[in-house]
Design an enzyme around this catalytic site. Structure first.
Site, PDB file in Angstrom:
ATOM      1  N   ASP A 272     -86.369 -61.523  28.846  1.00 48.90           N
ATOM      2  CA  ASP A 272     -87.389 -60.533  28.479  1.00 48.90           C
ATOM      3  C   ASP A 272     -88.401 -61.205  27.554  1.00 48.90           C
ATOM      4  O   ASP A 272     -88.087 -61.537  26.402  1.00 48.90           O
ATOM      5  CB  ASP A 272     -86.717 -59.343  27.793  1.00 48.90           C
ATOM      6  CG  ASP A 272     -87.718 -58.261  27.418  1.00 48.90           C
ATOM      7  OD1 ASP A 272     -88.936 -58.458  27.640  1.00 48.90           O
ATOM      8  OD2 ASP A 272     -87.279 -57.224  26.888  1.00 48.90           O
TER       9      ASP A 272
ATOM     10  N   THR B 270     -99.289 -57.172  33.423  1.00 46.86           N
ATOM     11  CA  THR B 270    -100.508 -57.248  34.244  1.00 46.86           C
ATOM     12  C   THR B 270    -101.112 -55.883  34.586  1.00 46.86           C
ATOM     13  O   THR B 270    -102.094 -55.829  35.333  1.00 46.86           O
ATOM     14  CB  THR B 270    -100.219 -57.999  35.559  1.00 46.86           C
ATOM     15  OG1 THR B 270     -99.147 -57.345  36.234  1.00 46.86           O
ATOM     16  CG2 THR B 270     -99.862 -59.449  35.310  1.00 46.86           C
TER      17      THR B 270
ATOM     18  N   TYR C 270    -100.412 -69.194  32.881  1.00 49.26           N
ATOM     19  CA  TYR C 270    -101.568 -68.656  33.618  1.00 49.26           C
ATOM     20  C   TYR C 270    -102.321 -67.649  32.752  1.00 49.26           C
ATOM     21  O   TYR C 270    -101.703 -66.859  32.032  1.00 49.26           O
ATOM     22  CB  TYR C 270    -101.114 -67.994  34.924  1.00 49.26           C
ATOM     23  CG  TYR C 270    -100.379 -68.975  35.809  1.00 49.26           C
ATOM     24  CD1 TYR C 270    -101.078 -69.797  36.682  1.00 49.26           C
ATOM     25  CD2 TYR C 270     -99.005 -69.143  35.692  1.00 49.26           C
ATOM     26  CE1 TYR C 270    -100.416 -70.744  37.447  1.00 49.26           C
ATOM     27  CE2 TYR C 270     -98.337 -70.091  36.453  1.00 49.26           C
ATOM     28  CZ  TYR C 270     -99.048 -70.886  37.326  1.00 49.26           C
ATOM     29  OH  TYR C 270     -98.390 -71.830  38.064  1.00 49.26           O
TER      30      TYR C 270
ATOM     31  N   TYR D 110    -105.790 -55.884  27.914  1.00 51.68           N
ATOM     32  CA  TYR D 110    -105.134 -56.930  28.710  1.00 51.68           C
ATOM     33  C   TYR D 110    -105.813 -58.283  28.465  1.00 51.68           C
ATOM     34  O   TYR D 110    -105.148 -59.287  28.169  1.00 51.68           O
ATOM     35  CB  TYR D 110    -105.190 -56.559  30.189  1.00 51.68           C
ATOM     36  CG  TYR D 110    -104.822 -57.685  31.136  1.00 51.68           C
ATOM     37  CD1 TYR D 110    -103.499 -58.089  31.300  1.00 51.68           C
ATOM     38  CD2 TYR D 110    -105.819 -58.351  31.862  1.00 51.68           C
ATOM     39  CE1 TYR D 110    -103.178 -59.122  32.160  1.00 51.68           C
ATOM     40  CE2 TYR D 110    -105.501 -59.382  32.731  1.00 51.68           C
ATOM     41  CZ  TYR D 110    -104.181 -59.769  32.878  1.00 51.68           C
ATOM     42  OH  TYR D 110    -103.861 -60.805  33.730  1.00 51.68           O
TER      43      TYR D 110
ATOM     44  N   LYS E  36    -104.189 -61.620  26.740  1.00 44.72           N
ATOM     45  CA  LYS E  36    -104.088 -62.911  27.441  1.00 44.72           C
ATOM     46  C   LYS E  36    -104.801 -64.005  26.649  1.00 44.72           C
ATOM     47  O   LYS E  36    -104.329 -65.142  26.585  1.00 44.72           O
ATOM     48  CB  LYS E  36    -104.670 -62.802  28.858  1.00 44.72           C
ATOM     49  CG  LYS E  36    -103.895 -61.894  29.814  1.00 44.72           C
ATOM     50  CD  LYS E  36    -102.504 -62.419  30.154  1.00 44.72           C
ATOM     51  CE  LYS E  36    -102.512 -63.678  30.987  1.00 44.72           C
ATOM     52  NZ  LYS E  36    -101.124 -64.075  31.371  1.00 44.72           N
TER      53      LYS E  36
ATOM     54  N   TRP F 257    -108.176 -62.229  40.116  1.00 46.29           N
ATOM     55  CA  TRP F 257    -108.002 -61.351  41.286  1.00 46.29           C
ATOM     56  C   TRP F 257    -106.848 -61.828  42.187  1.00 46.29           C
ATOM     57  O   TRP F 257    -107.050 -62.131  43.368  1.00 46.29           O
ATOM     58  CB  TRP F 257    -109.288 -61.273  42.094  1.00 46.29           C
ATOM     59  CG  TRP F 257    -110.463 -60.656  41.397  1.00 46.29           C
ATOM     60  CD1 TRP F 257    -110.655 -60.482  40.060  1.00 46.29           C
ATOM     61  CD2 TRP F 257    -111.647 -60.136  42.024  1.00 46.29           C
ATOM     62  NE1 TRP F 257    -111.870 -59.900  39.821  1.00 46.29           N
ATOM     63  CE2 TRP F 257    -112.497 -59.682  41.003  1.00 46.29           C
ATOM     64  CE3 TRP F 257    -112.069 -60.034  43.350  1.00 46.29           C
ATOM     65  CZ2 TRP F 257    -113.740 -59.115  41.280  1.00 46.29           C
ATOM     66  CZ3 TRP F 257    -113.312 -59.490  43.620  1.00 46.29           C
ATOM     67  CH2 TRP F 257    -114.133 -59.025  42.592  1.00 46.29           C
TER      68      TRP F 257
END
Ligand SMILES: NC(=O)c1ccc[n+]([C@@H]2O[C@H](COP(=O)([O-])OP(=O)(O)OC[C@H]3O[C@@H](n4cnc5c(N)ncnc54)[C@H](OP(=O)(O)O)[C@@H]3O)[C@@H](O)[C@H]2O)c1
Length: 293
Positions: free
Chosen positions: A38, A64, A101, A127, A131, A152
Protein backbone atom coordinates in the site's frame (compact mmCIF):
# COMPACT_ATOMS: atom_id res chain seq x y z
CA UNK A 1 25.30 -13.34 -13.31
CA UNK A 2 22.37 -13.33 -10.83
CA UNK A 3 19.09 -12.12 -12.24
CA UNK A 4 18.15 -8.74 -10.81
CA UNK A 5 15.09 -8.49 -8.59
CA UNK A 6 12.56 -6.04 -10.01
CA UNK A 7 9.87 -4.63 -7.71
CA UNK A 8 6.78 -3.34 -9.56
CA UNK A 9 4.08 -1.38 -7.73
CA UNK A 10 0.52 -0.87 -8.96
CA UNK A 11 0.75 -4.09 -10.95
CA UNK A 12 -3.02 -4.27 -11.49
CA UNK A 13 -3.12 -0.89 -13.21
CA UNK A 14 -3.02 -0.23 -16.95
CA UNK A 15 0.71 0.38 -17.10
CA UNK A 16 1.68 -1.82 -14.14
CA UNK A 17 0.05 -4.88 -15.60
CA UNK A 18 1.92 -4.54 -18.88
CA UNK A 19 5.19 -3.83 -17.08
CA UNK A 20 4.86 -6.83 -14.78
CA UNK A 21 4.57 -9.10 -17.82
CA UNK A 22 7.03 -7.43 -20.15
CA UNK A 23 9.76 -7.16 -17.48
CA UNK A 24 9.71 -10.93 -16.80
CA UNK A 25 12.62 -11.70 -19.14
CA UNK A 26 14.69 -8.95 -17.47
CA UNK A 27 14.73 -10.32 -13.91
CA UNK A 28 12.81 -11.81 -11.03
CA UNK A 29 9.71 -9.66 -10.98
CA UNK A 30 7.88 -9.02 -7.71
CA UNK A 31 4.60 -7.57 -8.94
CA UNK A 32 2.65 -5.94 -6.11
CA UNK A 33 -0.88 -4.67 -5.97
CA UNK A 34 -2.34 -2.34 -3.38
CA UNK A 35 -3.04 -5.24 -1.01
CA UNK A 36 0.60 -6.39 -1.06
CA UNK A 37 2.18 -2.95 -0.99
CA UNK A 38 0.00 0.00 0.00
CA UNK A 39 1.75 3.12 -1.24
CA UNK A 40 -0.23 5.20 1.25
CA UNK A 41 1.71 3.48 4.03
CA UNK A 42 5.36 4.62 4.22
CA UNK A 43 6.26 1.79 6.62
CA UNK A 44 4.96 -0.75 4.11
CA UNK A 45 7.17 0.79 1.41
CA UNK A 46 10.22 0.66 3.65
CA UNK A 47 9.53 -2.96 4.60
CA UNK A 48 8.89 -4.03 1.00
CA UNK A 49 12.08 -2.51 -0.39
CA UNK A 50 14.29 -3.62 2.49
CA UNK A 51 12.77 -7.11 2.25
CA UNK A 52 13.09 -7.53 -1.51
CA UNK A 53 16.39 -5.64 -1.98
CA UNK A 54 15.56 -5.02 -5.63
CA UNK A 55 18.04 -3.79 -8.21
CA UNK A 56 15.19 -1.99 -9.97
CA UNK A 57 11.93 -0.52 -8.69
CA UNK A 58 9.25 0.48 -11.18
CA UNK A 59 6.55 2.57 -9.54
CA UNK A 60 3.43 2.21 -11.66
CA UNK A 61 1.08 2.69 -8.72
CA UNK A 62 -0.68 6.01 -8.42
CA UNK A 63 -3.89 7.70 -7.37
CA UNK A 64 -5.24 8.41 -10.86
CA UNK A 65 -8.89 9.37 -10.23
CA UNK A 66 -8.42 13.00 -11.27
CA UNK A 67 -11.86 14.29 -10.29
CA UNK A 68 -12.14 12.27 -7.08
CA UNK A 69 -8.77 13.65 -5.99
CA UNK A 70 -10.35 17.10 -5.60
CA UNK A 71 -12.22 15.83 -2.52
CA UNK A 72 -9.69 13.17 -1.51
CA UNK A 73 -6.56 15.30 -1.49
CA UNK A 74 -4.91 13.73 1.55
CA UNK A 75 -4.91 10.25 0.03
CA UNK A 76 -3.87 11.52 -3.42
CA UNK A 77 -0.95 13.34 -1.83
CA UNK A 78 0.03 10.34 0.28
CA UNK A 79 0.17 8.04 -2.78
CA UNK A 80 1.36 10.45 -5.47
CA UNK A 81 3.26 13.03 -3.44
CA UNK A 82 4.80 11.27 -0.46
CA UNK A 83 5.31 7.66 -1.59
CA UNK A 84 7.70 8.49 -4.47
CA UNK A 85 10.04 10.23 -2.02
CA UNK A 86 9.98 7.24 0.34
CA UNK A 87 10.61 4.90 -2.57
CA UNK A 88 13.50 7.07 -3.70
CA UNK A 89 15.05 7.07 -0.20
CA UNK A 90 14.76 3.31 0.04
CA UNK A 91 15.99 2.76 -3.52
CA UNK A 92 19.04 4.85 -2.72
CA UNK A 93 19.61 2.87 0.47
CA UNK A 94 19.65 -0.50 -1.34
CA UNK A 95 21.37 0.88 -4.46
CA UNK A 96 18.37 0.34 -6.74
CA UNK A 97 17.45 2.21 -9.89
CA UNK A 98 13.96 3.68 -9.62
CA UNK A 99 11.63 4.35 -12.54
CA UNK A 100 8.55 6.47 -11.86
CA UNK A 101 5.78 7.99 -14.01
CA UNK A 102 4.29 11.44 -13.88
CA UNK A 103 1.88 13.48 -15.93
CA UNK A 104 1.35 16.42 -18.26
CA UNK A 105 -1.12 17.65 -15.61
CA UNK A 106 1.85 19.18 -13.75
CA UNK A 107 1.52 22.00 -16.33
CA UNK A 108 -1.12 24.72 -16.56
CA UNK A 109 -1.77 24.21 -20.27
CA UNK A 110 -1.29 27.82 -21.33
CA UNK A 111 1.45 26.99 -23.86
CA UNK A 112 0.68 26.30 -27.50
CA UNK A 113 3.91 24.46 -28.28
CA UNK A 114 5.17 21.24 -26.67
CA UNK A 115 6.34 21.48 -23.07
CA UNK A 116 10.03 20.70 -22.47
CA UNK A 117 11.00 19.06 -19.17
CA UNK A 118 12.23 22.32 -17.68
CA UNK A 119 9.16 24.41 -18.52
CA UNK A 120 7.63 26.03 -15.44
CA UNK A 121 5.02 23.82 -13.79
CA UNK A 122 1.65 25.01 -12.52
CA UNK A 123 -0.83 22.23 -11.85
CA UNK A 124 -4.50 23.18 -12.11
CA UNK A 125 -5.87 20.35 -10.00
CA UNK A 126 -5.11 18.27 -6.90
CA UNK A 127 -3.99 15.25 -8.91
CA UNK A 128 -1.46 17.34 -10.86
CA UNK A 129 -0.19 19.00 -7.68
CA UNK A 130 0.21 15.63 -5.98
CA UNK A 131 2.12 14.18 -8.94
CA UNK A 132 4.37 17.24 -9.05
CA UNK A 133 5.10 16.85 -5.34
CA UNK A 134 6.07 13.22 -6.01
CA UNK A 135 8.49 14.18 -8.79
CA UNK A 136 10.07 16.82 -6.61
CA UNK A 137 10.39 14.51 -3.61
CA UNK A 138 12.07 11.90 -5.76
CA UNK A 139 14.47 14.31 -7.41
CA UNK A 140 15.32 15.87 -4.03
CA UNK A 141 16.55 12.48 -2.78
CA UNK A 142 19.03 12.46 -5.64
CA UNK A 143 19.48 8.72 -6.18
CA UNK A 144 19.30 6.82 -9.45
CA UNK A 145 15.72 7.85 -10.22
CA UNK A 146 14.20 8.32 -13.66
CA UNK A 147 10.87 10.12 -13.93
CA UNK A 148 8.89 9.62 -17.15
CA UNK A 149 6.11 12.15 -17.62
CA UNK A 150 3.41 10.96 -19.97
CA UNK A 151 -0.21 11.78 -20.86
CA UNK A 152 -3.68 10.38 -21.64
CA UNK A 153 -2.89 6.72 -20.87
CA UNK A 154 -5.28 4.11 -22.30
CA UNK A 155 -5.44 0.38 -22.97
CA UNK A 156 -7.88 -2.48 -23.38
CA UNK A 157 -8.27 -2.93 -19.62
CA UNK A 158 -8.99 -0.71 -16.67
CA UNK A 159 -10.65 2.68 -16.63
CA UNK A 160 -9.80 4.85 -19.57
CA UNK A 161 -11.17 7.05 -22.35
CA UNK A 162 -10.93 4.37 -25.04
CA UNK A 163 -13.10 1.91 -23.13
CA UNK A 164 -15.57 4.62 -22.11
CA UNK A 165 -15.97 5.79 -25.71
CA UNK A 166 -16.41 2.24 -26.98
CA UNK A 167 -19.13 1.60 -24.40
CA UNK A 168 -20.94 4.86 -25.10
CA UNK A 169 -20.66 4.36 -28.86
CA UNK A 170 -22.49 1.06 -28.52
CA UNK A 171 -25.27 2.71 -26.49
CA UNK A 172 -25.83 6.10 -28.12
CA UNK A 173 -26.42 7.70 -31.50
CA UNK A 174 -24.52 10.83 -30.60
CA UNK A 175 -21.50 11.53 -28.41
CA UNK A 176 -20.55 15.05 -27.32
CA UNK A 177 -16.79 15.19 -26.81
CA UNK A 178 -14.50 18.01 -25.68
CA UNK A 179 -12.54 19.41 -28.62
CA UNK A 180 -10.63 22.28 -26.98
CA UNK A 181 -8.22 20.26 -24.85
CA UNK A 182 -5.13 19.19 -26.74
CA UNK A 183 -2.77 16.42 -25.69
CA UNK A 184 -1.37 13.08 -26.78
CA UNK A 185 -3.00 9.67 -26.17
CA UNK A 186 -0.53 7.03 -25.00
CA UNK A 187 -1.13 3.28 -25.16
CA UNK A 188 -0.01 1.72 -21.88
CA UNK A 189 1.70 -1.13 -23.72
CA UNK A 190 3.82 1.23 -25.81
CA UNK A 191 4.88 2.97 -22.59
CA UNK A 192 5.72 -0.37 -20.98
CA UNK A 193 7.65 -1.50 -24.06
CA UNK A 194 9.64 1.72 -24.04
CA UNK A 195 10.39 1.25 -20.34
CA UNK A 196 11.60 -2.32 -20.94
CA UNK A 197 13.75 -1.15 -23.83
CA UNK A 198 15.36 1.39 -21.54
CA UNK A 199 15.86 -1.26 -18.83
CA UNK A 200 17.49 -3.52 -21.42
CA UNK A 201 20.28 -0.93 -21.77
CA UNK A 202 21.45 -2.10 -18.36
CA UNK A 203 20.95 -0.71 -14.89
CA UNK A 204 24.36 1.06 -14.75
CA UNK A 205 23.47 2.91 -17.95
CA UNK A 206 20.15 3.89 -16.39
CA UNK A 207 21.77 5.01 -13.16
CA UNK A 208 23.93 7.36 -15.24
CA UNK A 209 20.83 8.79 -16.89
CA UNK A 210 18.84 9.63 -13.76
CA UNK A 211 16.51 12.58 -14.27
CA UNK A 212 13.26 13.82 -15.69
CA UNK A 213 12.07 12.84 -19.19
CA UNK A 214 8.95 13.25 -21.29
CA UNK A 215 7.87 9.89 -22.69
CA UNK A 216 5.01 10.18 -25.14
CA UNK A 217 3.83 9.23 -28.58
CA UNK A 218 4.25 11.79 -31.32
CA UNK A 219 1.48 13.95 -32.73
CA UNK A 220 -1.34 15.78 -31.00
CA UNK A 221 -5.05 15.30 -30.55
CA UNK A 222 -8.13 16.70 -28.91
CA UNK A 223 -10.36 14.31 -26.98
CA UNK A 224 -12.73 14.68 -29.96
CA UNK A 225 -9.95 13.56 -32.38
CA UNK A 226 -9.18 10.64 -30.07
CA UNK A 227 -12.85 9.61 -29.91
CA UNK A 228 -13.19 9.75 -33.69
CA UNK A 229 -10.12 7.57 -34.09
CA UNK A 230 -11.47 5.03 -31.60
CA UNK A 231 -14.84 4.52 -33.30
CA UNK A 232 -13.71 5.17 -36.83
CA UNK A 233 -15.91 2.69 -38.65
CA UNK A 234 -19.17 2.57 -40.58
CA UNK A 235 -21.24 2.08 -37.43
CA UNK A 236 -19.97 5.09 -35.60
CA UNK A 237 -22.34 7.47 -33.84
CA UNK A 238 -22.20 11.17 -34.58
CA UNK A 239 -19.34 12.66 -32.55
CA UNK A 240 -20.08 16.28 -31.82
CA UNK A 241 -17.27 18.61 -30.74
CA UNK A 242 -18.05 20.61 -27.61
CA UNK A 243 -16.09 23.01 -25.41
CA UNK A 244 -14.68 22.29 -21.96
CA UNK A 245 -17.21 24.80 -20.60
CA UNK A 246 -20.03 22.61 -21.91
CA UNK A 247 -18.71 19.59 -19.97
CA UNK A 248 -17.85 20.82 -16.48
CA UNK A 249 -15.94 18.39 -14.24
CA UNK A 250 -14.76 18.77 -10.63
CA UNK A 251 -11.07 19.01 -11.63
CA UNK A 252 -9.88 21.63 -14.11
CA UNK A 253 -7.75 20.17 -16.95
CA UNK A 254 -4.95 21.91 -18.85
CA UNK A 255 -6.09 23.09 -22.29
CA UNK A 256 -2.78 21.97 -23.79
CA UNK A 257 -0.49 19.20 -22.58
CA UNK A 258 1.70 18.06 -25.46
CA UNK A 259 5.09 16.98 -24.11
CA UNK A 260 8.33 17.61 -26.02
CA UNK A 261 10.20 14.31 -26.11
CA UNK A 262 13.59 15.29 -27.56
CA UNK A 263 15.44 14.71 -24.29
CA UNK A 264 14.19 11.12 -24.08
CA UNK A 265 14.98 10.44 -27.76
CA UNK A 266 18.47 11.90 -27.54
CA UNK A 267 19.27 10.09 -24.30
CA UNK A 268 17.85 6.66 -25.11
CA UNK A 269 18.06 6.63 -28.91
CA UNK A 270 14.46 5.92 -29.84
CA UNK A 271 11.04 7.54 -29.90
CA UNK A 272 7.48 6.29 -29.51
CA UNK A 273 5.36 6.09 -32.66
CA UNK A 274 2.67 8.57 -33.60
CA UNK A 275 -0.37 8.14 -31.34
CA UNK A 276 -2.54 7.03 -34.28
CA UNK A 277 -0.12 4.19 -35.07
CA UNK A 278 -0.05 3.11 -31.42
CA UNK A 279 -3.85 3.21 -31.29
CA UNK A 280 -4.10 1.06 -34.43
CA UNK A 281 -1.77 -1.49 -32.84
CA UNK A 282 -3.78 -1.43 -29.64
CA UNK A 283 -7.09 -1.94 -31.41
CA UNK A 284 -5.62 -4.87 -33.36
CA UNK A 285 -3.97 -6.48 -30.34
CA UNK A 286 -5.01 -9.28 -28.02
CA UNK A 287 -5.70 -7.96 -24.50
CA UNK A 288 -2.61 -9.55 -22.90
CA UNK A 289 0.90 -8.66 -24.09
CA UNK A 290 3.24 -11.48 -25.05
CA UNK A 291 6.38 -11.32 -22.90
CA UNK A 292 9.38 -10.99 -25.24
CA UNK A 293 11.62 -14.07 -25.49
N1 LIG B 1 -4.09 7.30 -16.72
C1 LIG B 1 -3.63 8.40 -17.32
O1 LIG B 1 -4.30 8.99 -18.17
C2 LIG B 1 -2.28 8.95 -16.97
C3 LIG B 1 -1.83 10.12 -17.61
C4 LIG B 1 -0.56 10.60 -17.31
C5 LIG B 1 0.23 9.95 -16.40
N2 LIG B 1 -0.24 8.82 -15.78
C6 LIG B 1 0.62 8.18 -14.79
O2 LIG B 1 1.02 6.93 -15.31
C7 LIG B 1 1.15 5.99 -14.23
C8 LIG B 1 0.33 4.75 -14.51
O3 LIG B 1 -1.03 5.14 -14.63
P1 LIG B 1 -2.17 4.10 -15.06
O4 LIG B 1 -2.98 4.77 -16.10
O5 LIG B 1 -1.58 2.78 -15.31
O6 LIG B 1 -3.02 4.09 -13.72
P2 LIG B 1 -4.14 3.07 -13.24
O7 LIG B 1 -4.57 2.17 -14.33
O8 LIG B 1 -5.15 3.88 -12.50
O9 LIG B 1 -3.34 2.17 -12.19
C9 LIG B 1 -2.88 2.70 -10.99
C10 LIG B 1 -2.52 1.54 -10.12
O10 LIG B 1 -2.11 2.07 -8.85
C11 LIG B 1 -2.73 1.30 -7.86
N3 LIG B 1 -2.89 2.00 -6.60
C12 LIG B 1 -3.77 2.97 -6.26
N4 LIG B 1 -3.62 3.29 -4.98
C13 LIG B 1 -2.63 2.49 -4.50
C14 LIG B 1 -2.03 2.33 -3.24
N5 LIG B 1 -2.43 3.04 -2.16
N6 LIG B 1 -1.04 1.42 -3.09
C15 LIG B 1 -0.64 0.67 -4.14
N7 LIG B 1 -1.18 0.77 -5.36
C16 LIG B 1 -2.17 1.68 -5.53
C17 LIG B 1 -4.08 0.93 -8.43
O11 LIG B 1 -4.62 -0.14 -7.71
P3 LIG B 1 -6.21 -0.30 -7.56
O12 LIG B 1 -6.66 -0.86 -8.86
O13 LIG B 1 -6.32 -1.24 -6.40
O14 LIG B 1 -6.75 1.05 -7.28
C18 LIG B 1 -3.67 0.58 -9.84
O15 LIG B 1 -3.19 -0.74 -9.90
C19 LIG B 1 0.76 6.75 -12.97
O16 LIG B 1 1.90 7.26 -12.36
C20 LIG B 1 -0.07 7.88 -13.48
O17 LIG B 1 -0.08 9.00 -12.61
C21 LIG B 1 -1.46 8.30 -16.06
Amino acid sequence: MARPTILVTGATGQLGRELALLLLPRGDVIATDRGQLDLADPDAIVAAVRGAKPALIVNAGAYTAVDQAETDAALAHAINGRAPGVLAEEAKRVGAVLIHYSTDYVFDGTRTTPYPEDAPTGPLNVYGASKLAGEQAMIAVGGHALVFRTSWVYGLRGRNFLLTIRRLAAERDELRIVADQIGVPNWCRALAEATVRVVAMGLPALADRAGLYHLSSKGRASWWDFARAIVDDAEKPRIVPISTAEYPLPAQRPAYGVLATERFTTTFGFALPDWRDALARCLASPPEPMPPR
